[in-house]
Design an enzyme around this catalytic site. Sequence first.
Site, PDB file in Angstrom:
ATOM      1  N   ASP A 242      75.068  45.209  33.190  1.00 37.00           N
ATOM      2  CA  ASP A 242      74.747  44.677  31.864  1.00 37.00           C
ATOM      3  C   ASP A 242      74.958  43.152  31.823  1.00 37.00           C
ATOM      4  O   ASP A 242      74.696  42.507  30.798  1.00 37.00           O
ATOM      5  CB  ASP A 242      75.511  45.401  30.746  1.00 37.00           C
ATOM      6  CG  ASP A 242      77.012  45.310  30.891  1.00 37.00           C
ATOM      7  OD1 ASP A 242      77.496  44.678  31.842  1.00 37.00           O
ATOM      8  OD2 ASP A 242      77.720  45.886  30.036  1.00 37.00           O
ATOM      9  N   SER A 243      75.351  42.570  32.967  1.00 29.71           N
ATOM     10  CA  SER A 243      75.277  41.107  33.117  1.00 29.71           C
ATOM     11  C   SER A 243      73.832  40.653  32.920  1.00 29.71           C
ATOM     12  O   SER A 243      73.569  39.472  32.709  1.00 29.71           O
ATOM     13  CB  SER A 243      75.794  40.666  34.492  1.00 29.71           C
ATOM     14  OG  SER A 243      75.232  41.465  35.513  1.00 29.71           O
TER      15      SER A 243
ATOM     16  N   ASP B 123      74.657  50.238  34.617  1.00 28.29           N
ATOM     17  CA  ASP B 123      75.735  50.168  33.622  1.00 28.29           C
ATOM     18  C   ASP B 123      75.377  50.944  32.365  1.00 28.29           C
ATOM     19  O   ASP B 123      74.233  50.867  31.885  1.00 28.29           O
ATOM     20  CB  ASP B 123      75.963  48.704  33.216  1.00 28.29           C
ATOM     21  CG  ASP B 123      77.129  48.079  33.943  1.00 28.29           C
ATOM     22  OD1 ASP B 123      78.050  48.813  34.364  1.00 28.29           O
ATOM     23  OD2 ASP B 123      77.119  46.840  34.096  1.00 28.29           O
TER      24      ASP B 123
ATOM     25  N   LYS C  81      77.883  53.275  35.795  1.00 26.49           N
ATOM     26  CA  LYS C  81      79.201  52.614  35.691  1.00 26.49           C
ATOM     27  C   LYS C  81      79.584  52.539  34.226  1.00 26.49           C
ATOM     28  O   LYS C  81      78.730  52.284  33.368  1.00 26.49           O
ATOM     29  CB  LYS C  81      79.152  51.215  36.320  1.00 26.49           C
ATOM     30  CG  LYS C  81      80.504  50.498  36.242  1.00 26.49           C
ATOM     31  CD  LYS C  81      80.596  49.305  37.176  1.00 26.49           C
ATOM     32  CE  LYS C  81      79.855  48.080  36.707  1.00 26.49           C
ATOM     33  NZ  LYS C  81      80.294  47.570  35.375  1.00 26.49           N
TER      34      LYS C  81
ATOM     35  N   GLU D 201      82.744  51.088  31.553  1.00 25.02           N
ATOM     36  CA  GLU D 201      83.928  50.220  31.439  1.00 25.02           C
ATOM     37  C   GLU D 201      85.078  50.944  30.747  1.00 25.02           C
ATOM     38  O   GLU D 201      84.884  51.521  29.665  1.00 25.02           O
ATOM     39  CB  GLU D 201      83.585  48.961  30.632  1.00 25.02           C
ATOM     40  CG  GLU D 201      82.732  47.978  31.386  1.00 25.02           C
ATOM     41  CD  GLU D 201      82.592  46.633  30.678  1.00 25.02           C
ATOM     42  OE1 GLU D 201      83.362  46.339  29.746  1.00 25.02           O
ATOM     43  OE2 GLU D 201      81.687  45.874  31.086  1.00 25.02           O
TER      44      GLU D 201
ATOM     45  N   GLU E 104      87.885  44.094  38.006  1.00 17.86           N
ATOM     46  CA  GLU E 104      87.378  42.764  37.643  1.00 17.86           C
ATOM     47  C   GLU E 104      88.523  41.841  37.227  1.00 17.86           C
ATOM     48  O   GLU E 104      89.287  42.149  36.302  1.00 17.86           O
ATOM     49  CB  GLU E 104      86.351  42.900  36.498  1.00 17.86           C
ATOM     50  CG  GLU E 104      85.768  41.552  36.095  1.00 17.86           C
ATOM     51  CD  GLU E 104      84.388  41.619  35.465  1.00 17.86           C
ATOM     52  OE1 GLU E 104      83.787  42.715  35.396  1.00 17.86           O
ATOM     53  OE2 GLU E 104      83.908  40.556  35.043  1.00 17.86           O
TER      54      GLU E 104
HETATM   55  O1  KIV Z   1      77.312  43.859  34.778  1.00 18.79           O
HETATM   56  C1  KIV Z   1      77.765  43.457  35.862  1.00 18.79           C
HETATM   57  O2  KIV Z   1      77.145  42.647  36.541  1.00 18.79           O
HETATM   58  C2  KIV Z   1      79.055  43.986  36.282  1.00 18.79           C
HETATM   59  C3  KIV Z   1      79.849  43.290  37.363  1.00 18.79           C
HETATM   60  C4  KIV Z   1      81.071  44.038  37.697  1.00 18.79           C
HETATM   61  C5  KIV Z   1      79.149  42.987  38.594  1.00 18.79           C
HETATM   62  O3  KIV Z   1      79.482  44.947  35.750  1.00 18.79           O
END
Ligand code: KIV
Length: 257
Positions: A43-44, A82, A110, A112, A177
């Site tokens: 989600d970057s 993400d 992924k 968080e 992170e």
């Molecule tokens: O969204 C992202 O780029 C991440 C980083 C940990 C690479 O979650």
Amino acid sequence: MKIKENLILAKKSGFRQAWLTAYDYPSARLMDESGIDLILVGDSLGMVVLGQKDTIDVTLEEIIHHLKAVRRGVKRAPVAADLPFHTYETPDQALASARRLVEAGADAVKIEGPLLDQIALLVSNGIEVIGHLGMLPQHVREEGGYHRKGKTESEAEELLQSSFALQAVGCCALVLEIVEETLAEKISRQLDIPTIGIGSGPQCDGQILVTPDLLGLQPWFRPAFVKPKTDLATPFQAAIRDYIRETKEATKTDKRI
Ligand code: KIV
């Protein structure tokens, strides 16, 4: 659960993971053909592609759009995506969101934070989950910045216990992170699943970086822990300037362009 088995085996054999993010077909294809171990549609995306100030407003639809492009470019590496903020507030919502990512081509998702109920439900439905602890960018506004985690004894203990809990609930790997390096090393030594560091020192079982940071494509923003491998912004702009000059100087009969 093939990804998890492979990752645990790789860790046992001392094989370190090199992961990167991608958001489009050509980058994903180039990375895959270069031998990257895993590609994350992070989600970057919000910050490095969409020009937003953080990751918080990225939507599931946006991740899916970019995930499909990445998927088309990748033949070999696993592709993870993400779960964006507010798409996993209950276990059922997390499952519905994760299923949409899997349908769009994700091999793993992924999430968080130590959200054990959400992760347990995804894993019991056959979805591979990568955990993410330490600095959680989806909480950057309430935290007022990107701060290193695990500095105090209580925070370090909490992170250690959360790492065990994420492994116990079935995560296939754990992104750490901006975690204190000694703590990241301790967690890495104690878990069977690999830890993937970002700004957490060299003792993790692998690393992940946001690709435009690695390639020097965003000179206006560089996290302190990133050492860019190259400075692609300079040849990028040189080629654009050259093209502009050539186009403006050419006469209509000029065969150069
Ligand atoms: O969204 C992202 O780029 C991440 C980083 C940990 C690479 O979650």
